[in-house]
Design an enzyme around this catalytic site. Structure first.
Site, PDB file in Angstrom:
ATOM      1  N   GLY A   1      28.200  15.260  73.271  1.00 43.92           N
ATOM      2  CA  GLY A   1      29.403  16.048  73.483  1.00 43.92           C
ATOM      3  C   GLY A   1      30.483  15.618  72.512  1.00 43.92           C
ATOM      4  O   GLY A   1      30.406  14.531  71.920  1.00 43.92           O
TER       5      GLY A   1
ATOM      6  N   LEU B   1      31.698   8.368  71.425  1.00 43.45           N
ATOM      7  CA  LEU B   1      31.730   8.278  69.963  1.00 43.45           C
ATOM      8  C   LEU B   1      33.049   7.672  69.481  1.00 43.45           C
ATOM      9  O   LEU B   1      33.114   7.174  68.363  1.00 43.45           O
ATOM     10  CB  LEU B   1      31.540   9.673  69.350  1.00 43.45           C
ATOM     11  CG  LEU B   1      30.163  10.311  69.598  1.00 43.45           C
ATOM     12  CD1 LEU B   1      30.158  11.753  69.112  1.00 43.45           C
ATOM     13  CD2 LEU B   1      29.058   9.507  68.937  1.00 43.45           C
TER      14      LEU B   1
ATOM     15  N   HIS C   1      33.703  13.842  81.186  1.00 41.52           N
ATOM     16  CA  HIS C   1      34.076  12.916  80.100  1.00 41.52           C
ATOM     17  C   HIS C   1      34.850  13.665  79.013  1.00 41.52           C
ATOM     18  O   HIS C   1      35.894  13.190  78.542  1.00 41.52           O
ATOM     19  CB  HIS C   1      32.778  12.284  79.556  1.00 41.52           C
ATOM     20  CG  HIS C   1      32.936  11.408  78.355  1.00 41.52           C
ATOM     21  ND1 HIS C   1      32.670  10.046  78.389  1.00 41.52           N
ATOM     22  CD2 HIS C   1      33.288  11.684  77.079  1.00 41.52           C
ATOM     23  CE1 HIS C   1      32.872   9.539  77.182  1.00 41.52           C
ATOM     24  NE2 HIS C   1      33.242  10.511  76.362  1.00 41.52           N
ATOM     25  N   GLU C   2      34.357  14.847  78.627  1.00 46.15           N
ATOM     26  CA  GLU C   2      35.024  15.622  77.556  1.00 46.15           C
ATOM     27  C   GLU C   2      36.371  16.166  78.032  1.00 46.15           C
ATOM     28  O   GLU C   2      37.338  16.187  77.263  1.00 46.15           O
ATOM     29  CB  GLU C   2      34.136  16.775  77.091  1.00 46.15           C
ATOM     30  CG  GLU C   2      32.741  16.396  76.602  1.00 46.15           C
ATOM     31  CD  GLU C   2      32.715  15.286  75.594  1.00 46.15           C
ATOM     32  OE1 GLU C   2      33.737  15.040  74.924  1.00 46.15           O
ATOM     33  OE2 GLU C   2      31.674  14.614  75.469  1.00 46.15           O
TER      34      GLU C   2
ATOM     35  N   HIS D   1      39.003  13.630  77.669  1.00 50.15           N
ATOM     36  CA  HIS D   1      39.506  13.511  76.288  1.00 50.15           C
ATOM     37  C   HIS D   1      40.651  14.487  76.040  1.00 50.15           C
ATOM     38  O   HIS D   1      41.640  14.138  75.388  1.00 50.15           O
ATOM     39  CB  HIS D   1      38.391  13.814  75.280  1.00 50.15           C
ATOM     40  CG  HIS D   1      37.495  12.657  74.946  1.00 50.15           C
ATOM     41  ND1 HIS D   1      37.970  11.473  74.405  1.00 50.15           N
ATOM     42  CD2 HIS D   1      36.145  12.515  75.031  1.00 50.15           C
ATOM     43  CE1 HIS D   1      36.940  10.653  74.187  1.00 50.15           C
ATOM     44  NE2 HIS D   1      35.818  11.251  74.563  1.00 50.15           N
TER      45      HIS D   1
HETATM   46  O1  GNR Z   1      27.287  10.917  73.131  1.00 47.47           O
HETATM   47  C1  GNR Z   1      27.816  10.671  74.221  1.00 47.47           C
HETATM   48  N1  GNR Z   1      27.068  10.183  75.238  1.00 47.47           N
HETATM   49  C2  GNR Z   1      27.517  10.073  76.548  1.00 47.47           C
HETATM   50  C3  GNR Z   1      26.738   9.348  77.434  1.00 47.47           C
HETATM   51  C4  GNR Z   1      27.126   9.215  78.747  1.00 47.47           C
HETATM   52  C5  GNR Z   1      28.277   9.812  79.202  1.00 47.47           C
HETATM   53  C6  GNR Z   1      29.073  10.527  78.319  1.00 47.47           C
HETATM   54  C7  GNR Z   1      28.698  10.663  77.007  1.00 47.47           C
HETATM   55  S1  GNR Z   1      29.675  11.598  75.911  1.00 47.47           S
HETATM   56  C8  GNR Z   1      29.273  10.854  74.379  1.00 47.47           C
HETATM   57  C9  GNR Z   1      29.895  11.623  73.242  1.00 47.47           C
HETATM   58  C10 GNR Z   1      31.398  11.547  73.341  1.00 47.47           C
HETATM   59  O2  GNR Z   1      32.036  10.565  73.100  1.00 47.47           O
HETATM   60  N2  GNR Z   1      32.014  12.613  73.794  1.00 47.47           N
HETATM   61  O3  GNR Z   1      33.347  12.591  73.969  1.00 47.47           O
HETATM   62 NI    NI Z   2      33.855  10.523  74.354  1.00 46.86          NI
END
Ligand code: GNR
Ligand code: NI
Length: 178
Positions: free
Chosen positions: A46, A92, A133-134, A137
């Site tokens: 993501g 990331l 999670h996104e 952000h």
């Molecule tokens: O690549 C990603 N792996 C992930 C693994 C577990 C929970 C959330 C993520 S999101 C992350 C990519 C990222 O930083 N998205 O903002």
């Molecule tokens: Ni992230």
């Protein structure tokens, strides 16, 4: 198409709040395309626009193993949250660190797609975690915010000592060469 630079914690720009997209036009679709390219290149599942220094509510996701099922969420709104579940997360923008975070187990999210059409997605497991999670952000929130202050501070100190390969000093994105 272009690869975008991914900001790293504790960059203060990761704390900015994204504003809603007003019109899903060709400019927005170009951002979506660049974000997908950047996400696949970085081997992420993501990417939120905030991570590439764009303060608009745009998210791309692909949790498929074949990496052939991109999802685009524009102006996402959570409609329902159910249950709770702990999963190990990475980011990331926090390279090299993986920690358990507790989030809702099942969600329903409403958002526009890359054509501006309204979509409703019911998600569980990894997709549900990734969407939450996104969306964090876009609000300037990172998974490290769920950790103890001590753990967060340790990660911050270590990342501050790690030189980024995409630092402004070796960024050639302003050159006129194509
Ligand atoms: O690549 C990603 N792996 C992930 C693994 C577990 C929970 C959330 C993520 S999101 C992350 C990519 C990222 O930083 N998205 O903002
Ligand atoms: Ni992230």
């Amino acid at each position: 198409m272009a690869l975008l630079d991914i900001l790293h914690f504790p960059d203060p720009r990761l704390r900015l709040k994204a504003v809603p997209v007003v019109t899903v036009d060709a400019d927005v679709r170009a951002i979506v395309s660049d974000m997908l390219e950047t996400m696949y290149d970085a081997l992420g599942i993501g990417l939120a626009a905030t991570q590439v220094n764009i303060q608009q509510q745009i998210i791309v996701i692909d949790v498929s193993s074949e990496k052939d099922a991109p999802i685009c969420l524009i102006n996402p709104v959570i409609r329902t949250l159910e249950g709770s579940e702990e999963m190990q997360e990475g980011c990331l923008s926090v390279p090299g660190y993986f920690e358990n975070v507790t989030r809702a187990e099942r969600i329903v999210v409403e958002a526009l797609d890359e054509n501006g059409a309204k979509q409703e997605i019911a998600a569980d497991e990894l997709l549900a975690v990734c969407i939450q999670h996104e969306m964090d952000h876009l609000e300037g929130k990172l998974f490290v915010d769920y950790l103890s202050p001590l753990k967060r501070q340790r990660i911050k100190k270590k990342l501050e000592k790690t030189p980024s390969s995409k630092s402004p000093s070796n960024d050639d994105s302003h050159s006129s060469a194509s």
